[in-house]
Motif scaffolding. Structure first.
Motif, mmCIF file in Angstrom:
data_model
loop_
_atom_site.group_PDB
_atom_site.id
_atom_site.type_symbol
_atom_site.label_atom_id
_atom_site.label_comp_id
_atom_site.label_asym_id
_atom_site.label_seq_id
_atom_site.Cartn_x
_atom_site.Cartn_y
_atom_site.Cartn_z
ATOM 1 N N TYR A 186 42.595 116.512 60.509
ATOM 2 C CA TYR A 186 42.400 116.465 59.777
ATOM 3 C C TYR A 186 42.123 115.661 58.958
ATOM 4 C CZ TYR A 186 46.429 113.700 61.176
ATOM 5 O OH TYR A 186 47.258 113.133 62.903
ATOM 6 N N LEU A 187 42.037 114.448 57.963
ATOM 7 C CA LEU A 187 41.431 113.122 58.168
ATOM 8 C C LEU A 187 42.524 112.186 57.523
ATOM 9 C CD1 LEU A 187 38.640 111.870 58.286
ATOM 10 C CD2 LEU A 187 38.163 112.193 55.930
ATOM 11 N N ASP A 188 43.249 111.557 57.976
ATOM 12 C CA ASP A 188 43.931 110.335 57.997
ATOM 13 C C ASP A 188 42.521 109.574 56.880
ATOM 14 O OD1 ASP A 188 45.678 107.973 57.798
ATOM 15 O OD2 ASP A 188 46.770 108.848 59.316
ATOM 16 N N ASN A 189 42.437 110.000 55.089
ATOM 17 C CA ASN A 189 41.508 108.404 54.847
ATOM 18 C C ASN A 189 42.416 107.421 54.580
ATOM 19 O OD1 ASN A 189 39.512 108.596 53.413
ATOM 20 N ND2 ASN A 189 41.024 108.298 51.104
ATOM 21 N N GLU A 190 43.742 107.376 54.714
ATOM 22 C CA GLU A 190 44.138 106.087 54.057
ATOM 23 C C GLU A 190 44.331 105.329 55.307
ATOM 24 O OE1 GLU A 190 48.726 103.618 52.722
ATOM 25 O OE2 GLU A 190 48.142 106.230 52.616
ATOM 26 N N SER A 191 44.705 105.645 56.772
ATOM 27 C CA SER A 191 43.995 104.789 58.116
ATOM 28 C C SER A 191 42.657 104.884 58.034
ATOM 29 C CB SER A 191 44.966 105.852 58.835
ATOM 30 O OG SER A 191 44.986 104.724 59.874
ATOM 31 N N ILE A 192 41.942 105.438 57.596
ATOM 32 C CA ILE A 192 40.448 105.096 57.975
ATOM 33 C C ILE A 192 39.545 103.939 57.632
ATOM 34 C CG2 ILE A 192 38.422 106.095 58.348
ATOM 35 C CD1 ILE A 192 39.229 108.896 58.906
ATOM 36 N N ALA A 193 40.554 103.776 55.692
ATOM 37 C CA ALA A 193 40.121 102.523 54.821
ATOM 38 C C ALA A 193 40.222 101.216 55.388
ATOM 39 C CB ALA A 193 40.358 103.092 53.708
ATOM 40 N N GLU A 194 41.812 101.393 55.766
ATOM 41 C CA GLU A 194 42.622 100.373 56.212
ATOM 42 C C GLU A 194 41.269 99.705 57.838
ATOM 43 O OE1 GLU A 194 46.850 101.798 56.531
ATOM 44 O OE2 GLU A 194 47.202 101.458 54.587
ATOM 45 N N THR A 195 41.370 100.547 58.089
ATOM 46 C CA THR A 195 40.391 100.231 59.889
ATOM 47 C C THR A 195 39.415 99.416 59.675
ATOM 48 O OG1 THR A 195 41.725 101.770 61.121
ATOM 49 C CG2 THR A 195 40.139 100.990 61.922
ATOM 50 N N VAL A 196 38.394 100.876 58.633
ATOM 51 C CA VAL A 196 37.167 99.784 58.153
ATOM 52 C C VAL A 196 37.549 98.573 57.878
ATOM 53 C CG1 VAL A 196 34.996 99.961 56.747
ATOM 54 C CG2 VAL A 196 36.389 101.901 58.461
ATOM 55 N N VAL A 197 38.341 97.882 56.009
ATOM 56 C CA VAL A 197 37.819 97.458 55.162
ATOM 57 C C VAL A 197 39.007 96.292 56.620
ATOM 58 C CG1 VAL A 197 39.368 96.342 53.587
ATOM 59 C CG2 VAL A 197 38.190 98.237 53.115
ATOM 60 N N GLY A 198 39.535 96.302 57.548
ATOM 61 C CA GLY A 198 40.728 95.250 58.212
ATOM 62 C C GLY A 198 39.257 94.819 58.855
ATOM 63 N N ALA A 199 38.938 95.400 59.569
ATOM 64 C CA ALA A 199 37.667 95.143 60.560
ATOM 65 C C ALA A 199 36.901 94.457 60.155
ATOM 66 C CB ALA A 199 36.826 96.679 61.065
ATOM 67 N N ALA A 200 36.306 94.255 58.631
ATOM 68 C CA ALA A 200 34.933 93.407 57.693
ATOM 69 C C ALA A 200 36.336 92.219 57.119
ATOM 70 C CB ALA A 200 35.205 94.462 56.760
ATOM 71 N N GLU A 201 37.339 92.164 57.290
ATOM 72 C CA GLU A 201 37.833 91.073 57.148
ATOM 73 C C GLU A 201 38.237 90.290 58.399
ATOM 74 O OE1 GLU A 201 41.261 92.556 53.201
ATOM 75 O OE2 GLU A 201 41.358 92.863 55.639
ATOM 76 N N LYS A 202 38.427 90.957 59.371
ATOM 77 C CA LYS A 202 38.457 90.392 60.197
ATOM 78 C C LYS A 202 37.005 89.310 60.505
ATOM 79 C CE LYS A 202 39.734 91.288 65.515
ATOM 80 N NZ LYS A 202 37.974 90.787 66.474
ATOM 81 N N LEU A 203 35.676 90.556 60.571
ATOM 82 C CA LEU A 203 34.522 89.460 60.732
ATOM 83 C C LEU A 203 34.882 88.545 60.393
ATOM 84 C CD1 LEU A 203 31.990 93.005 61.163
ATOM 85 C CD2 LEU A 203 32.166 91.223 62.924
ATOM 86 N N VAL A 204 34.662 88.563 58.370
ATOM 87 C CA VAL A 204 34.478 87.091 57.866
ATOM 88 C C VAL A 204 35.836 85.997 58.498
ATOM 89 C CG1 VAL A 204 32.666 88.200 56.262
ATOM 90 C CG2 VAL A 204 36.148 88.196 56.129
ATOM 91 N N ARG A 205 37.365 86.036 58.553
ATOM 92 C CA ARG A 205 38.167 85.469 59.117
ATOM 93 C C ARG A 205 37.255 84.859 59.858
ATOM 94 N NH1 ARG A 205 41.609 88.517 59.111
ATOM 95 N NH2 ARG A 205 42.277 89.435 61.403
ATOM 96 N N GLU A 206 37.011 85.331 60.962
ATOM 97 C CA GLU A 206 37.183 84.611 62.669
ATOM 98 C C GLU A 206 35.219 83.831 62.667
ATOM 99 O OE1 GLU A 206 37.521 88.066 65.701
ATOM 100 O OE2 GLU A 206 39.379 87.837 65.444
#
Length: 255
Positions: A183-203
């Motif tokens: 199965y694919l945990d779509n919500e969790s993957i989306a949050e992970t990918v977006v969170g990684a992008a936000e971390k990049l620009v935050r840091e």
């Protein structure tokens, strides 16, 4: 017809005779995609989902452990080259891979074919870099950060100091893809990918663009862009570019 290209511009021209250099049982697919046999749900937007594209594509399956590809195992070279050659024989105009770590075999495949090969989303790195203001860097979101080596980056046309690498491969939110869940945990993957992008620009306040290395995460590219307000490049931007470069069409309108 030149260099093996044969195009139909006007089907109304019934007097015209069409010839092709090599007759085949199918035709009309511009892009050939080498895809590892990984079994988990593939959303539209995924490189391995054919509905992602507005044009026909042709797939060729290869079978090996994805970790071998991440590591650039030399034992895979012949398999990957043979898959690319088979796609070329079927009439595609460019070959791509369905994992960013096909970058390990980019030059090997390019040298083996008469048509272009753009095996990895990371071949876009030099183009992205040249478009950014001096001092700006590219944030790469990847499924295996430890395997993005200095050699790979230099082979792709940039230096290690031109990029920041954000690894999501070991995060819980990505595990349904990374470990081939049914199965694919779509919500969790989306949050992970977006969170990684936000971390990049935050840091790093000097990030000027985001590149999604993994072929599974283009479905979330629009969410990343909405979150960080930066250009976002991925496999689909590359594949579209390769398609339009190899399948030019006439323009219609008025002036």
């Amino acid at each position: 017809m030149e260099n093996g290209y044969s195009s139909v511009r006007n089907l109304g021209d019934i007097k015209k005779k069409y010839t092709v250099p090599d007759l085949r049982y199918i035709a009309g697919h511009s892009i050939g995609i080498i895809a590892v046999d990984l079994k988990y749900p593939k959303l539209p937007g995924n490189v391995a989902n054919a509905t992602t594209y507005d044009f026909p594509v042709l797939y060729k399956k290869v079978e090996f452990k994805i970790e071998q590809l991440f590591e650039g195992d030399p034992a895979l070279k012949e398999t990957i080259i043979n898959a690319a050659k088979e796609l070329e024989k079927e009439g595609v105009r460019a070959v791509v891979g369905a994992c960013g770590f096909f970058a390990n075999f980019q030059q090997d495949v390019a040298d083996a074919l008469e048509i272009p090969a753009f095996l990895s989303s990371m071949v876009q790195l030099p183009m992205i870099k040249i478009g950014l203001k001096k001092g700006r860097k590219i944030g790469i979101i990847t499924a295996s950060g430890g395997n993005i080596t200095e050699k790979m980056l230099r082979d792709m046309g940039v230096a290690p100091e031109d990029v920041y690498v954000e690894d999501i491969g070991g995060l819980d939110g990505f595990k349904t893809i990374r470990y081939e869940y049914e199965y694919l945990d779509n919500e969790s993957i989306a949050e992970t990918v977006v969170g990684a992008a936000e971390k990049l620009v935050r840091e790093h306040d000097d990030v000027g663009a985001i590149l999604l290395e993994c072929s599974d995460i283009p479905p979330y590219a629009y969410m990343v862009q909405d979150a960080v307000n930066l250009p976002v490049f991925d496999f689909i931007t590359m594949i579209n570019w390769a398609h339009y470069a190899t399948t030019q069409k006439p323009y219609y309108g008025y002036f």
